[in-house]
Scaffold this motif. Structure first.
Motif, short mmCIF file in Angstrom:
data_model
loop_
_atom_site.label_atom_id
_atom_site.label_comp_id
_atom_site.label_asym_id
_atom_site.label_seq_id
_atom_site.Cartn_x
_atom_site.Cartn_y
_atom_site.Cartn_z
N UNK A 68 7.94 14.31 38.31
CA UNK A 68 9.08 14.93 37.62
C UNK A 68 9.62 13.94 36.58
N UNK A 69 9.73 14.39 35.35
CA UNK A 69 10.11 13.53 34.22
C UNK A 69 11.43 14.02 33.65
N UNK A 70 12.44 13.14 33.59
CA UNK A 70 13.74 13.51 33.07
C UNK A 70 13.76 13.65 31.55
N UNK A 71 14.79 14.36 31.06
CA UNK A 71 14.87 14.68 29.63
C UNK A 71 15.07 13.46 28.74
N UNK A 72 15.55 12.34 29.30
CA UNK A 72 15.78 11.15 28.48
C UNK A 72 14.64 10.14 28.57
N UNK A 73 13.56 10.48 29.26
CA UNK A 73 12.42 9.56 29.38
C UNK A 73 11.68 9.49 28.04
N UNK A 74 11.49 8.28 27.54
CA UNK A 74 10.84 8.10 26.25
C UNK A 74 9.32 8.02 26.40
N UNK A 75 8.64 8.13 25.26
CA UNK A 75 7.18 8.00 25.28
C UNK A 75 6.77 6.61 25.75
N UNK A 76 7.49 5.59 25.30
CA UNK A 76 7.14 4.23 25.71
C UNK A 76 7.30 4.05 27.21
N UNK A 77 8.37 4.61 27.76
CA UNK A 77 8.62 4.53 29.21
C UNK A 77 7.50 5.21 29.99
N UNK A 95 1.03 9.56 24.99
CA UNK A 95 2.29 8.90 24.62
C UNK A 95 2.04 7.66 23.77
N UNK A 96 0.95 6.97 24.02
CA UNK A 96 0.64 5.78 23.22
C UNK A 96 0.25 6.13 21.79
N UNK A 97 -0.04 7.41 21.53
CA UNK A 97 -0.45 7.84 20.18
C UNK A 97 0.72 8.32 19.33
N UNK A 102 8.69 1.98 17.31
CA UNK A 102 10.11 2.32 17.27
C UNK A 102 10.34 3.77 17.69
N UNK A 103 9.48 4.67 17.21
CA UNK A 103 9.63 6.09 17.57
C UNK A 103 9.33 6.29 19.05
N UNK A 104 8.30 5.61 19.56
CA UNK A 104 7.99 5.75 20.99
C UNK A 104 9.12 5.21 21.87
N UNK A 105 9.85 4.23 21.37
CA UNK A 105 10.98 3.69 22.13
C UNK A 105 12.19 4.61 22.12
#
Length: 289
Positions: A68-77, A95-97, A102-105
């Motif tokens: 389960x992934x929350x709405x504030x989880x970033x791609x980097x996370x 997610x690494x793509x 900066x955008x992934x963070x």
């Protein structure tokens, strides 16, 4: 013009802010797309409702057989999460793509879905993982398959003025299951995907039990390569089978020629190669499980 920026402490507070402002407030999390749309006048609102201070939306958890992934989880996370690396390598690879570091963070996985972009990296992988979303309004929470969240090309069924996608979730990986993600892109930073594919396979010995094979951008949202999926069900895991699946994936690949993403003919030509590669990678992941 934005006149107020609020930080609700709970999901209940967030939907109350949306209701109180009657269509003039919008949800924001990473804001990597929304802020540009506001600047360019493609979107307007009086109030931004920022989800990033709601603790329950910041986490990736394993609950009752689901990741389960929350709405504030970033791609980097997500790309670094042990749970994602174990149960959904396709999502970590996708997610690494995404964009730049900066955008992934900043950018969130749920935001990647709600923008409605048919070739959004995380959304393509999540479709292969059979993801559902939890959508909350003042009336309560409902679940929605990710594939039903697209109203058209770059159009979402989610109305961020009254609905909050709080989480997405997919089943944990079982023994003999594996996933993978690939994209084709131009050789420069921040390039949009010209083609992206993702696969989730379930093996029974040397046979495909079932396969979910997703291709984009070929329509409104990530699309199943249905003929290839049907062909692979019960087929042997062999080079000949995988090559044939690559050819069959063309049947549902309705590419459009684009100055940014490349011609229809070029992408149709390389699609079988990418399907073969992603299937081999997913099979390799399944055999490690």
């Amino acid at each position: 013009m934005v006149q107020n920026y609020v930080f609700p402490a709970t999901v209940s507070e967030a939907v109350t802010f949306l209701s109180t402002n009657r269509g003039k407030a919008r949800i924001i999390a990473g804001g990597t797309d929304l802020m540009l749309e506001l600047q360019d006048g493609k979107n307007t609102c009086d109030v931004l409702v920022d989800l990033t201070q709601i603790a329950e939306l910041k986490n990736i958890t394993e609950e009752n057989g689901y990741i389960r992934i929350g709405a504030s989880v970033t791609h980097a996370q997500a790309a670094k999460s042990d749970l994602i690396l174990k149960h959904a390598p396709a999502l970590a690879q996708a997610c690494r793509k995404v964009g730049s570091l900066q955008i992934r963070n900043m950018g969130t996985i749920v935001g990647n879905i709600v923008t409605g972009n048919p070739a959004a990296d995380a959304a393509v992988a999540l479709t292969a993982l059979e993801t559902t979303a939890e959508v909350t309004t003042l009336e309560g929470m409902q679940t929605m398959p990710l594939e039903d969240m697209y109203a058209g090309v770059c159009l979402s069924c989610i109305d961020s003025c009254c609905q909050v996608v709080t989480h997405v979730k997919f089943p944990v990986k079982k023994k003999n299951q594996g996933s993978a993600y690939l994209r084709m892109e131009q050789r420069k930073a921040l390039a949009l995907p010209m083609l992206n594919v993702s696969a989730m396979v379930s093996l029974s010995g040397d046979t495909f039990e079932w396969v979910r094979l997703i291709v984009a951008p070929v329509g409104a949202g990530p699309q199943h390569a249905q003929d290839a999926e049907e062909f692979l069900k019960g087929a042997s895991v062999s080079e000949a089978t995988i090559v044939e699946a690559g050819k069959l994936a063309r049947n549902q690949a309705m590419f459009r020629s684009s100055a940014i993403r490349g011609s229809k003919e070029y992408r149709m030509g390389v699609l079988p190669v990418f399907v073969e590669r992603v299937l081999h990678a997913a099979v390799e992941d399944a055999r490690k499980a």
